[in-house]
Design a protein around this motif. Structure first.
Motif, PDB file in Angstrom:
ATOM      1  N   ILE A 253       0.832  -1.210   0.000  1.00 40.24           N
ATOM      2  CA  ILE A 253       0.000   0.000   0.000  1.00 40.24           C
ATOM      3  C   ILE A 253       0.868   1.263   0.000  1.00 40.24           C
ATOM      4  N   GLN A 254       2.155   1.105  -0.347  1.00 42.10           N
ATOM      5  CA  GLN A 254       3.071   2.227  -0.499  1.00 42.10           C
ATOM      6  C   GLN A 254       3.164   3.071   0.775  1.00 42.10           C
ATOM      7  N   LEU A 255       3.243   2.409   1.911  1.00 39.27           N
ATOM      8  CA  LEU A 255       3.286   3.119   3.188  1.00 39.27           C
ATOM      9  C   LEU A 255       4.665   3.029   3.812  1.00 39.27           C
ATOM     10  N   ASP A 256       5.224   4.163   4.166  1.00 39.02           N
ATOM     11  CA  ASP A 256       6.458   4.261   4.926  1.00 39.02           C
ATOM     12  C   ASP A 256       6.245   5.379   5.933  1.00 39.02           C
ATOM     13  N   ALA A 257       6.084   5.043   7.206  1.00 40.18           N
ATOM     14  CA  ALA A 257       5.663   6.032   8.199  1.00 40.18           C
ATOM     15  C   ALA A 257       6.409   5.845   9.509  1.00 40.18           C
ATOM     16  N   PRO A 258       6.585   6.925  10.266  1.00 36.19           N
ATOM     17  CA  PRO A 258       7.163   6.799  11.603  1.00 36.19           C
ATOM     18  C   PRO A 258       6.177   6.161  12.563  1.00 36.19           C
ATOM     19  N   VAL A 259       6.707   5.612  13.646  1.00 40.18           N
ATOM     20  CA  VAL A 259       5.884   5.044  14.714  1.00 40.18           C
ATOM     21  C   VAL A 259       6.206   5.799  15.994  1.00 40.18           C
ATOM     22  N   LEU A 260       5.186   6.313  16.655  1.00 36.35           N
ATOM     23  CA  LEU A 260       5.357   7.102  17.874  1.00 36.35           C
ATOM     24  C   LEU A 260       4.618   6.438  19.033  1.00 36.35           C
ATOM     25  N   PRO A 261       5.137   6.565  20.261  1.00 34.08           N
ATOM     26  CA  PRO A 261       4.391   6.055  21.421  1.00 34.08           C
ATOM     27  C   PRO A 261       3.062   6.797  21.552  1.00 34.08           C
ATOM     28  N   THR A 262       1.991   6.078  21.901  1.00 31.21           N
ATOM     29  CA  THR A 262       0.683   6.704  22.071  1.00 31.21           C
ATOM     30  C   THR A 262       0.417   6.994  23.538  1.00 31.21           C
ATOM     31  N   LYS A 263      -0.488   7.937  23.779  1.00 28.57           N
ATOM     32  CA  LYS A 263      -0.874   8.303  25.130  1.00 28.57           C
ATOM     33  C   LYS A 263      -2.264   7.745  25.428  1.00 28.57           C
ATOM     34  N   ALA A 264      -2.492   7.450  26.689  1.00 29.65           N
ATOM     35  CA  ALA A 264      -3.780   6.892  27.100  1.00 29.65           C
ATOM     36  C   ALA A 264      -4.467   7.845  28.066  1.00 29.65           C
ATOM     37  N   LYS A 265      -5.784   7.799  28.085  1.00 30.23           N
ATOM     38  CA  LYS A 265      -6.551   8.500  29.107  1.00 30.23           C
ATOM     39  C   LYS A 265      -7.541   7.516  29.703  1.00 30.23           C
ATOM     40  N   GLN A 266      -8.008   7.827  30.901  1.00 29.06           N
ATOM     41  CA  GLN A 266      -8.946   6.953  31.581  1.00 29.06           C
ATOM     42  C   GLN A 266     -10.329   7.596  31.586  1.00 29.06           C
ATOM     43  N   THR A 267     -11.334   6.807  31.239  1.00 29.57           N
ATOM     44  CA  THR A 267     -12.709   7.288  31.188  1.00 29.57           C
ATOM     45  C   THR A 267     -13.598   6.349  31.988  1.00 29.57           C
ATOM     46  N   ARG A 268     -14.405   6.926  32.865  1.00 28.95           N
ATOM     47  CA  ARG A 268     -15.344   6.117  33.642  1.00 28.95           C
ATOM     48  C   ARG A 268     -16.687   6.093  32.926  1.00 28.95           C
TER      49      ARG A 268
END
Length: 272
Positions: free
Chosen positions: A121-136
């Motif tokens: 699919i012609q993809l070359d991309a960086p990978v970054l750490p993701t952030k999480a949030k907490q939802t009740r």
């Protein structure tokens, strides 16, 4: 003793105290990253575009987590890469890929993913750490992982690193903020994925492509979808986005398994 005239004032005072206590509780919860919502609010806030966060209960001892992940099918191995050759620089190859050589050591070095390459699919991309949030939501607290708001895939920091047993999970937008996974739905079983960490690369082969309903469904259905990002005993990668291109009513999940030996990248990673 409280007379009749002072009763309204006392009631108003009590009301202000209760409001103040509630506000304090909510402020403290906000500081620790917990946001409160009802199921209806959660549904309305999903919007028509962008990535809907996969929500996982903080208590992974829940029933759906105990069921585990289904085993993956086995596909024929991808062709081996000849040392010094390229896996993607041949004529008519749309995506340039670094020259790979086979890593001599028998072990699989553990590395954090920093680059994602999908030639088909012609993809070359960086990978970054993701952030999480907490939802009740109701009585349950869920951990929701966000996709990067740029052209980059997000790596769930709570998932496995490359080269070790476990589930390495990547997420990305499909119709906003760089649209890194715009063409992910075009993947088919047998397609190749390369994940790079530093100067070490790993090859994977797509074994499962799923489109699952996500919006306007009950919480249990969403949790069943989210099972795919839980830890696994085998080594696998899971790529997650939304579908189709004009909205986000469904979840698109791609699972791939490792193929071949670790690779040494013989060129410096591209600057993003």
């Amino acid at each position: 003793m409280i007379n009749r005239k002072s009763k309204p004032l006392v009631l108003i005072g009590i009301l202000f105290v209760l409001v103040g206590i509630t506000g304090s509780v909510l402020s403290v919860a906000e500081l620790v990253g917990v946001q409160f919502a009802s199921f209806e609010d959660w549904e309305q806030n999903q919007g028509e575009t962008g990535f809907i966060p996969l929500s996982v209960p903080l208590n992974l001892e829940s029933e759906y987590a105990q069921e585990g992940l289904p085993p993956l099918p086995t596909l024929p191995a991808l062709p081996e890469i000849t040392p010094g050759s390229s896996s993607g620089n041949e004529p008519n190859s749309p995506t340039p890929i670094p020259v790979f050589t086979i890593t001599p050591q028998a072990t699989r070095p553990a590395v954090i993913p920093t680059r994602l390459i999908i030639p088909s699919i012609q993809l070359d991309a960086p990978v970054l750490p993701t952030k999480a949030k907490q939802t009740r939501i109701g009585r349950e607290v869920y951990e929701q992982w966000q996709a990067p708001n740029k052209f980059a895939a997000g790596w769930y920091t709570g998932s496995a690193v490359l080269g070790q047993a476990g589930n390495t999970v990547l997420v990305g937008h499909h119709n906003v903020d760089g649209k890194v996974f715009e063409n992910l739905h075009k993947l088919q079983p047998g397609d190749e994925i390369v994940l790079i960490g530093g100067m070490v690369g790993y090859r994977y082969q797509v074994v499962n492509v799923m489109i699952l309903p996500e919006r306007n469904v009950d919480v249990q259905t969403r949790l069943e979808n989210a099972r795919w990002i839980l830890p696994s005993e085998d080594e696998r990668i899971t790529l997650v986005t939304c579908w189709p291109a004009w909205t986000n009513t469904h979840r698109l999940i791609v699972v791939a398994q490792p193929v071949g030996e670790p690779l040494t990248i013989s060129e410096e990673p591209a600057a993003y």
